[in-house]
Design an enzyme around this catalytic site. Structure first.
Site, PDB file in Angstrom:
ATOM      1  N   HIS A  10       0.708  -1.150  -0.033  1.00 32.36           N
ATOM      2  CA  HIS A  10      -0.398   0.062   0.083  1.00 32.36           C
ATOM      3  C   HIS A  10       1.086   1.220   0.452  1.00 32.36           C
ATOM      4  O   HIS A  10       1.519   1.199   0.551  1.00 32.36           O
ATOM      5  CB  HIS A  10      -1.089   0.068   1.038  1.00 32.36           C
ATOM      6  CG  HIS A  10      -0.265  -0.191   2.671  1.00 32.36           C
ATOM      7  ND1 HIS A  10      -0.027   1.507   3.377  1.00 32.36           N
ATOM      8  CD2 HIS A  10       0.121  -0.620   3.629  1.00 32.36           C
ATOM      9  CE1 HIS A  10       0.589   1.016   4.152  1.00 32.36           C
ATOM     10  NE2 HIS A  10       1.324  -0.167   4.371  1.00 32.36           N
ATOM     11  N   LYS A  35      -6.257   6.246  -3.723  1.00 31.07           N
ATOM     12  CA  LYS A  35      -6.017   6.547  -2.537  1.00 31.07           C
ATOM     13  C   LYS A  35      -5.763   4.906  -1.666  1.00 31.07           C
ATOM     14  O   LYS A  35      -5.662   3.731  -2.059  1.00 31.07           O
ATOM     15  CB  LYS A  35      -6.929   6.546  -1.250  1.00 31.07           C
ATOM     16  CG  LYS A  35      -6.833   7.434  -0.029  1.00 31.07           C
ATOM     17  CD  LYS A  35      -7.615   8.073   0.994  1.00 31.07           C
ATOM     18  CE  LYS A  35      -7.381   8.643   1.911  1.00 31.07           C
ATOM     19  NZ  LYS A  35      -7.589   9.378   3.126  1.00 31.07           N
ATOM     20  N   HIS A 130      13.398  -3.978   4.640  1.00 35.05           N
ATOM     21  CA  HIS A 130      11.978  -3.589   5.215  1.00 35.05           C
ATOM     22  C   HIS A 130      12.245  -2.602   6.101  1.00 35.05           C
ATOM     23  O   HIS A 130      12.546  -0.983   5.984  1.00 35.05           O
ATOM     24  CB  HIS A 130      10.701  -4.050   5.408  1.00 35.05           C
ATOM     25  CG  HIS A 130       9.673  -3.042   5.295  1.00 35.05           C
ATOM     26  ND1 HIS A 130       8.969  -2.388   4.860  1.00 35.05           N
ATOM     27  CD2 HIS A 130       9.573  -2.357   6.593  1.00 35.05           C
ATOM     28  CE1 HIS A 130       8.029  -2.074   4.845  1.00 35.05           C
ATOM     29  NE2 HIS A 130       8.180  -1.949   5.805  1.00 35.05           N
ATOM     30  N   ASP A 153       6.076  -0.617  12.905  1.00 38.19           N
ATOM     31  CA  ASP A 153       5.004  -1.044  11.693  1.00 38.19           C
ATOM     32  C   ASP A 153       5.215  -2.113  12.854  1.00 38.19           C
ATOM     33  O   ASP A 153       4.574  -2.455  13.880  1.00 38.19           O
ATOM     34  CB  ASP A 153       5.489  -0.901  10.589  1.00 38.19           C
ATOM     35  CG  ASP A 153       6.730  -1.914   9.619  1.00 38.19           C
ATOM     36  OD1 ASP A 153       6.922  -2.451  11.109  1.00 38.19           O
ATOM     37  OD2 ASP A 153       7.664  -1.253   8.762  1.00 38.19           O
ATOM     38  N   GLY A 184       2.435  -2.840  15.923  1.00 36.24           N
ATOM     39  CA  GLY A 184       1.387  -2.194  14.720  1.00 36.24           C
ATOM     40  C   GLY A 184       0.791  -3.079  14.380  1.00 36.24           C
ATOM     41  O   GLY A 184      -0.809  -2.679  14.368  1.00 36.24           O
ATOM     42  N   ASN A 319       1.841   7.788  14.901  1.00 38.21           N
ATOM     43  CA  ASN A 319       1.007   8.289  16.324  1.00 38.21           C
ATOM     44  C   ASN A 319       1.435   9.609  16.993  1.00 38.21           C
ATOM     45  O   ASN A 319       3.035   9.340  17.576  1.00 38.21           O
ATOM     46  CB  ASN A 319       1.236   7.262  16.846  1.00 38.21           C
ATOM     47  CG  ASN A 319       0.000   7.000  18.216  1.00 38.21           C
ATOM     48  OD1 ASN A 319       0.213   8.422  18.980  1.00 38.21           O
ATOM     49  ND2 ASN A 319      -0.739   5.877  17.744  1.00 38.21           N
ATOM     50  N   ARG A 432       0.788  13.599   5.250  1.00 35.12           N
ATOM     51  CA  ARG A 432       0.188  15.250   5.934  1.00 35.12           C
ATOM     52  C   ARG A 432       0.050  16.995   4.733  1.00 35.12           C
ATOM     53  O   ARG A 432       1.038  16.655   4.075  1.00 35.12           O
ATOM     54  CB  ARG A 432       1.659  15.953   7.255  1.00 35.12           C
ATOM     55  CG  ARG A 432       1.625  14.622   7.950  1.00 35.12           C
ATOM     56  CD  ARG A 432       0.396  14.595   9.355  1.00 35.12           C
ATOM     57  NE  ARG A 432       0.228  13.694   9.893  1.00 35.12           N
ATOM     58  CZ  ARG A 432      -0.552  12.912  10.505  1.00 35.12           C
ATOM     59  NH1 ARG A 432      -1.464  12.252  10.271  1.00 35.12           N
ATOM     60  NH2 ARG A 432       0.283  12.280  11.945  1.00 35.12           N
ATOM     61  N   ASN A 562      -5.221  23.816   9.073  1.00 33.47           N
ATOM     62  CA  ASN A 562      -4.398  23.578   8.287  1.00 33.47           C
ATOM     63  C   ASN A 562      -4.331  21.920   8.359  1.00 33.47           C
ATOM     64  O   ASN A 562      -4.673  20.401   9.188  1.00 33.47           O
ATOM     65  CB  ASN A 562      -2.956  23.579   8.329  1.00 33.47           C
ATOM     66  CG  ASN A 562      -2.162  22.110   6.834  1.00 33.47           C
ATOM     67  OD1 ASN A 562      -3.261  22.339   6.054  1.00 33.47           O
ATOM     68  ND2 ASN A 562      -1.024  22.453   7.268  1.00 33.47           N
ATOM     69  N   THR A 563      -5.754  21.920   7.114  1.00 37.57           N
ATOM     70  CA  THR A 563      -6.052  19.979   7.139  1.00 37.57           C
ATOM     71  C   THR A 563      -5.823  19.960   5.938  1.00 37.57           C
ATOM     72  O   THR A 563      -5.769  20.805   4.788  1.00 37.57           O
ATOM     73  CB  THR A 563      -7.616  19.792   7.339  1.00 37.57           C
ATOM     74  OG1 THR A 563      -7.742  17.999   6.824  1.00 37.57           O
ATOM     75  CG2 THR A 563      -8.187  20.848   6.739  1.00 37.57           C
TER      76      THR A 563
END
Length: 616
Positions: A10, A35, A130, A153, A184, A319, A432, A562-563
């Site tokens: 993903h 997405k 990874h 993760d 995770g 997080n 973000r 701010n989004t």
């Protein structure tokens, strides 16, 4: 130059490293408009080459972000160990592995050949592990010459968390936590059980947690289960999960729902069901467990390395509440979190690992900031791309004289309570929006959080928004935030700005808590009095800094909501076309792209496609 690629799980992405510096990076979803797109990042890769003025023939190596053969070994051993559970998942997964993923070199060469000509004999294919890719993504761009590195993760090949030590150009993994024991995956299991989507709904769980009460029976029951039946957390941060309660190892589901219901006294919430207080209490319990686990891992990293600095990556590093706890713990003097901490960040991490560890190239000091260029590593746009909206959609706009006028115009609109889509410069890399592709609003308005959630973003009303604040003014509004340019830490809103809580507030229903203004910045203050802060400095984000200065000059307030510029189920916008479409299909009042201002009331009716809003 080295290309880094993450793909086929993903959030696929591509990144280009030249002379040890990340010069371009982007997620495929921003181009494909799907997405979390897992596909080979062909469009992102083309962008990276274009940004550098390069072709595939200029690339010395392509680094993929994990080792597929090692992951295949883990899958085979896991299916064997859990048999006969997971037989249907095994039958489904194996043909894909045997047809594609075991022969990833061939697949990558085939996909690369579609981009352009290259000589496979001169372009190496490299496969760092990874968690090494994650660690490299955090350490090498950090401002530290030496640091401990913590990656956490779901799972890579075998590792689910790692502690490394970086010194100069060297990076050594010292400890690993291995599958199926994973912080995770534990957090994702609760995400699933609370009715949210794994690999995207973890943000919702984190946002839901402050509505919980640690005095309730549901909280106590869940907290006890986390410390006993479901998991065991040890002093060194290692974790053991009782696999009788989980199903992710065999690919069937995240949890054994019957066992969880017996243990927690609460059935799994389905996505369409209403959220209740007991769901909030459960979210709080697992969030606090996550914070304690991250702190324990960080203490062990400090013990093993003796370092005064820490770098973080991996999905759990997103997080921001746990990150805030870690910052406030005093364990480390310096803390850097990779802004694209999830799998997308594996692309620059793989390329940086190849540059420093494989090619043995020296590492240049990053100075006082970091090597991520404010995360503004994606594509920009031209005035011609904006002008063409008039022809394509009949769009009506006014072109402003210069950027100073643009900021004054935007500040005036925001001061009127209008919601603004803001597109400037290069697109952000990572999850973000940081002022390049943002939806902005006045944080002083009590109705603004609900308005943006329901009328603009089309998402749950409980989800909080982040404040962007001038770096030099941050301490006036938020306690102990320090530098937070990537919106990856929470901090308390200053006590003198917060309202006194009425008697019985903790027992109020969620909607009543939402309606109560917690501070003089109600649109960005969460129910626990915290905020996920972005500090905006002139060096990293000069365009956004100018807008905040203009808003401060207009209102006396150097803070904005701010989004990310998107609606539920869609990626953040990339192009002016994406921005105009999102603007027309949402409750955004105004759109400013570069120095072009579009007012909603001036636009003709939208006749283009209307996407079906999906869960995110």
């Amino acid at each position: 130059m080295i290309l880094g690629i993450s793909a086929y799980y993903h959030d696929s992405a591509a990144a280009l490293v030249a002379d040890g510096r990340v010069v371009a990076a982007a997620q495929e979803e921003r181009f494909s408009r799907k997405k979390h797109d897992p596909a080979f990042p062909a469009q992102a890769l083309r962008y990276c080459l274009s940004e550098a003025g390069a072709t595939l023939g200029d690339i010395s190596a392509v680094a993929f972000y994990d080792k597929p053969l090692l992951k295949f070994e883990r899958l085979l051993e896991t299916y064997h160990g859990f048999a006969p559970r997971g037989v249907s998942s095994f039958v489904t997964a194996m043909p894909v592995w045997l047809r594609e993923k075991l022969f990833l070199k061939n697949l990558l060469r085939k996909e690369l050949s579609k981009i352009g000509p290259f000589d496979p004999r001169k372009t190496q294919l490299l496969f760092p592990e990874h968690h090494l890719s994650h660690a490299a993504s955090a350490f090498y761009p950090s401002p530290f010459e030496e640091a401990a590195v913590l990656t956490v993760d779901g799972v890579g090949e075998w590792a689910t968390a790692s502690i490394s030590h970086g010194r100069g150009a060297e990076l050594e993994i010292l400890r690993e936590l291995r599958f199926p024991h994973s912080l995770g995956l534990l957090y994702s299991a609760f995400t699933y059980y609370l009715g949210f989507r794994v690999n995207s709904g973890e943000y919702k769980l984190m946002g839901l947690a402050p509505y919980g009460s640690d005095r309730s029976e549901d909280y106590s029951r869940c907290a006890s289960a986390l410390r006993g039946s479901l998991a065991h957390l040890y002093n060194d941060g290692s974790l053991w999960l009782d696999q009788r309660y989980f199903r992710y190892a065999t690919g069937l589901a995240m949890t054994d729902d019957r066992r969880w219901e017996d243990l927690l006294g609460l059935p799994r919430r389905l996505p369409e069901q209403a959220l209740e207080q007991r769901h909030c209490d459960m979210a709080l319990a697992v969030q606090r467990f996550c914070e304690e686990a991250v702190l324990a891992m960080a203490r062990e990293a400090c013990r093993l390395t003796g370092s005064a600095n820490l770098c973080l990556a991996g999905g759990v590093a997103l997080n921001c509440v746990a990150n805030g706890r870690l910052r406030d713990s005093g364990l480390f003097g310096g803390l850097f979190v990779q802004p694209a901490a999830g799998d997308a960040g594996g692309a620059p991490g793989a390329a940086l690992a190849a540059w420093h560890l494989h090619a043995k190239r020296a590492r240049e000091p990053q100075g006082q900031t970091d090597g991520m260029s404010g995360a503004l590593l994606g594509p920009s746009f031209t005035a011609a791309e904006v002008e063409i909206l008039r022809v394509r959609h009949g769009a009506v706009f006014r072109r402003l004289a210069d950027f100073g006028e643009t900021c004054r115009e935007a500040a005036g609109l925001l001061a009127q309570g209008r919601v603004l889509g803001w597109v400037q410069g290069r697109m952000e890399f990572g999850p973000r929006a940081l002022g390049g592709r943002s939806i902005l609003a006045d944080p002083r308005r009590t109705d603004m959080q609900r308005k943006i959630n329901l009328m603009v973003k089309f998402r749950e009303s409980f989800r909080p928004f982040a404040p962007a604040v001038l770096e030099e003014a941050a301490d006036r509004f938020f306690a102990g935030v320090g530098s937070s340019p990537y919106m990856l830490f929470t901090a308390p809103v200053r006590e003198e700005l917060c309202a006194l809580l009425p008697d019985g507030y903790s027992g109020w229903p969620m909607e009543d808590k939402l309606a109560f203004g917690r501070s003089s910045l109600p649109a960005v203050t969460h129910v626990d009095g915290s905020a996920r802060v972005q500090t905006v400095g002139r060096d990293r984000h000069p365009l956004f800094w100018e807008l905040l200065k203009a808003f401060e000059a207009r209102t006396g307030c150097p803070v904005l909501v701010n989004t990310s510029f998107n609606v539920r189920g869609e990626p953040i916008v990339c192009t002016p076309e994406d921005a105009y479409r999102c603007f027309m299909l949402s409750g955004i009042d105004d759109l400013i792209v570069g120095d072009f201002h579009f007012r909603k009331d001036d636009q003709p009716p939208w006749t283009g496609p209307r996407p079906v809003l999906a869960d995110d």
